[in-house]
Design a protein around this motif. Sequence first.
Motif, PDB file in Angstrom:
ATOM      1  N   ALA A 390      47.781  69.059 144.197  1.00 45.34           N
ATOM      2  CA  ALA A 390      46.865  68.493 143.205  1.00 45.34           C
ATOM      3  C   ALA A 390      46.189  67.288 143.824  1.00 45.34           C
ATOM      4  CB  ALA A 390      47.616  68.085 141.942  1.00 45.34           C
ATOM      5  N   ALA A 391      44.868  67.239 143.728  1.00 49.13           N
ATOM      6  CA  ALA A 391      44.096  66.131 144.290  1.00 49.13           C
ATOM      7  C   ALA A 391      43.344  65.423 143.171  1.00 49.13           C
ATOM      8  CB  ALA A 391      43.118  66.631 145.342  1.00 49.13           C
ATOM      9  N   THR A 392      43.376  64.102 143.211  1.00 48.04           N
ATOM     10  CA  THR A 392      42.630  63.273 142.262  1.00 48.04           C
ATOM     11  C   THR A 392      41.995  62.113 143.019  1.00 48.04           C
ATOM     12  OG1 THR A 392      44.636  61.980 141.787  1.00 48.04           O
ATOM     13  CG2 THR A 392      44.120  63.805 140.296  1.00 48.04           C
ATOM     14  N   ARG A 393      41.042  61.463 142.377  1.00 48.61           N
ATOM     15  CA  ARG A 393      40.439  60.278 142.991  1.00 48.61           C
ATOM     16  C   ARG A 393      41.417  59.112 142.907  1.00 48.61           C
ATOM     17  NH1 ARG A 393      36.434  62.703 140.323  1.00 48.61           N
ATOM     18  NH2 ARG A 393      36.808  61.483 138.427  1.00 48.61           N
ATOM     19  N   ALA A 394      41.506  58.363 143.973  1.00 51.72           N
ATOM     20  CA  ALA A 394      42.455  57.248 144.017  1.00 51.72           C
ATOM     21  C   ALA A 394      42.132  56.182 142.983  1.00 51.72           C
ATOM     22  CB  ALA A 394      42.469  56.640 145.420  1.00 51.72           C
ATOM     23  N   ASP A 395      40.862  56.041 142.627  1.00 48.58           N
ATOM     24  CA  ASP A 395      40.465  54.990 141.692  1.00 48.58           C
ATOM     25  C   ASP A 395      40.369  55.484 140.251  1.00 48.58           C
ATOM     26  OD1 ASP A 395      38.262  56.599 141.965  1.00 48.58           O
ATOM     27  OD2 ASP A 395      36.835  54.989 142.395  1.00 48.58           O
ATOM     28  N   ASP A 396      40.787  56.707 139.986  1.00 44.69           N
ATOM     29  CA  ASP A 396      40.732  57.245 138.629  1.00 44.69           C
ATOM     30  C   ASP A 396      42.038  56.930 137.909  1.00 44.69           C
ATOM     31  OD1 ASP A 396      40.419  58.602 136.284  1.00 44.69           O
ATOM     32  OD2 ASP A 396      39.805  60.500 137.183  1.00 44.69           O
ATOM     33  N   LEU A 397      41.971  55.994 136.967  1.00 44.40           N
ATOM     34  CA  LEU A 397      43.162  55.577 136.230  1.00 44.40           C
ATOM     35  C   LEU A 397      43.141  56.081 134.789  1.00 44.40           C
ATOM     36  CD1 LEU A 397      43.336  51.868 137.475  1.00 44.40           C
ATOM     37  CD2 LEU A 397      44.428  53.892 138.449  1.00 44.40           C
ATOM     38  N   SER A 398      42.343  57.110 134.518  1.00 44.19           N
ATOM     39  CA  SER A 398      42.216  57.628 133.152  1.00 44.19           C
ATOM     40  C   SER A 398      43.555  58.131 132.644  1.00 44.19           C
ATOM     41  CB  SER A 398      41.199  58.765 133.121  1.00 44.19           C
ATOM     42  OG  SER A 398      39.953  58.351 133.645  1.00 44.19           O
ATOM     43  N   PRO A 399      44.002  57.652 131.478  1.00 42.33           N
ATOM     44  CA  PRO A 399      45.316  58.083 130.977  1.00 42.33           C
ATOM     45  C   PRO A 399      45.374  59.566 130.648  1.00 42.33           C
ATOM     46  CG  PRO A 399      44.153  56.761 129.328  1.00 42.33           C
ATOM     47  CD  PRO A 399      43.376  56.645 130.597  1.00 42.33           C
ATOM     48  N   HIS A 400      44.260  60.175 130.188  1.00 43.99           N
ATOM     49  CA  HIS A 400      44.308  61.599 129.866  1.00 43.99           C
ATOM     50  C   HIS A 400      44.389  62.459 131.123  1.00 43.99           C
ATOM     51  CE1 HIS A 400      40.082  60.482 130.275  1.00 43.99           C
ATOM     52  NE2 HIS A 400      39.808  61.727 130.577  1.00 43.99           N
ATOM     53  N   VAL A 401      43.777  61.994 132.215  1.00 43.51           N
ATOM     54  CA  VAL A 401      43.906  62.705 133.490  1.00 43.51           C
ATOM     55  C   VAL A 401      45.351  62.632 133.981  1.00 43.51           C
ATOM     56  CG1 VAL A 401      43.206  62.736 135.917  1.00 43.51           C
ATOM     57  CG2 VAL A 401      41.492  62.373 134.125  1.00 43.51           C
ATOM     58  N   ALA A 402      45.950  61.465 133.821  1.00 41.42           N
ATOM     59  CA  ALA A 402      47.346  61.300 134.241  1.00 41.42           C
ATOM     60  C   ALA A 402      48.276  62.209 133.429  1.00 41.42           C
ATOM     61  CB  ALA A 402      47.769  59.841 134.078  1.00 41.42           C
ATOM     62  N   LYS A 403      47.986  62.372 132.130  1.00 44.29           N
ATOM     63  CA  LYS A 403      48.818  63.249 131.307  1.00 44.29           C
ATOM     64  C   LYS A 403      48.722  64.702 131.767  1.00 44.29           C
ATOM     65  CE  LYS A 403      49.726  61.212 126.814  1.00 44.29           C
ATOM     66  NZ  LYS A 403      49.603  61.385 125.354  1.00 44.29           N
ATOM     67  N   VAL A 404      47.516  65.163 132.051  1.00 45.85           N
ATOM     68  CA  VAL A 404      47.328  66.542 132.503  1.00 45.85           C
ATOM     69  C   VAL A 404      48.042  66.762 133.827  1.00 45.85           C
ATOM     70  CG1 VAL A 404      45.616  68.210 133.309  1.00 45.85           C
ATOM     71  CG2 VAL A 404      45.179  66.871 131.252  1.00 45.85           C
ATOM     72  N   LEU A 405      47.909  65.808 134.730  1.00 44.04           N
ATOM     73  CA  LEU A 405      48.539  65.930 136.038  1.00 44.04           C
ATOM     74  C   LEU A 405      50.057  65.958 135.910  1.00 44.04           C
ATOM     75  CD1 LEU A 405      47.812  66.108 139.032  1.00 44.04           C
ATOM     76  CD2 LEU A 405      47.936  63.613 139.140  1.00 44.04           C
ATOM     77  N   SER A 406      50.595  65.126 135.033  1.00 41.31           N
ATOM     78  CA  SER A 406      52.040  65.099 134.830  1.00 41.31           C
ATOM     79  C   SER A 406      52.548  66.434 134.291  1.00 41.31           C
ATOM     80  CB  SER A 406      52.401  63.971 133.857  1.00 41.31           C
ATOM     81  OG  SER A 406      53.778  63.973 133.557  1.00 41.31           O
TER      82      SER A 406
END
Length: 416
Positions: A390-406
Amino acid sequence: MQSCQHALPQGKFAGHNVAADLLDEALVRFEPAPYVTCLSLGPAGAVVTSGWDREVQLTERIAKDLKHTINEQWIYPPVDDPAELLNQAVRTPPGRSTSRLEQWSRSRCEPRSVGGEVRMELRHLRYFVAVAEECHFGRAADRLHIAQPALSHQIKQLEAELGVELLTRTTRKVQLTPAGQRYLDRARAVLTSVDAASVEAGRVARGDVGRVAIGFTGSATYELLPSLARVLRRDFPGIELDLKGEMLTPDQVTALVEETLDIGFLRPPVREPGLVVQVLRREPLIAVLPASHPLTDRDTVRLADLRDEPFICYPSRHRSVVYDAVFDACQQAGFVPSVVQEVGETSTLVSFVAGGLGVALVPASVRHLQITGSQYRPLAGTTREVQLAAATRADDLSPHVAKVLSRAHSLLGGPR
């Protein structure tokens, strides 16, 4: 005892600055207060002109009991020591500045409108709605947990700013004027909107709502995409999903950098410095054969047995991870594959095999893609694996993105 300029009954002081309001509020709440004999009104505000020690004691008592009221209703930013601020008011002789108190009082009394448009605070609306709904200042004050005189003062201030009478008051009841009724309707709508905005902001901060664009490499499209989509729709109904399947890793990297993707499920290595890549799992290569191929009679296939077969592969121009893994595995088996067709989509690749155009090697997760005329077989004696990450932007701190990734980590057993 000094003589006072204006002897005033307790609780009836009609001043126009914060010191006067605070002292008047105190006199009403702490009647009787026999040691407060008189007040005088000077440039600095309300000043007690006799009994200094006892008046200081009174103000300390006021500050202790009304600290919340003082900070919430009169002073912004909140004072560290309301008692000291009040003490300044009673200790300062007329004509002498009280610094912060006097400055704040004067600014408070200045008109707060721009271009004829009145500016008030939300607390005024909440106070007014409470009084309008209770039709009683005492009950409204109890509901708001403030003193009744302070509430009355705030409503009068609101009416003064609007330039209209909102309430008619008698000794027996409080009623809305026609202007007050219309103002009540609008005030309720404003407060409802503000409360809804607060709830919405909280949901966004918790990651309960938002939009996530997710890319899936070809093989992940047919296993991870459907299973992850089901889990996300069940657990996070407020998150809007934008799912893009059959994306090659280089295309996902570009989309992540350009911020058209938030998460990419791809094949490492990824050498883009602005991305964070977490390996989710490793999977072996398997063979895809036409259903009529003789080797489908076996449970497993040795790679060396495919040396003379035409191969269908992913595009070589991108130098994809799977393309390199296929060539490395074939070379370890002692041959270079004869490529007759290159395709970018996994479904097309398997369809070509089903049509008898050749054979292919694919990640094991592709077996979830069932196309009539094709068969999957494990490879015997081959240990070559490919990774899914899984790849994400290092500067993306969006909580909903973090939930999906988790949730994706949980679904696949966590990062490895």
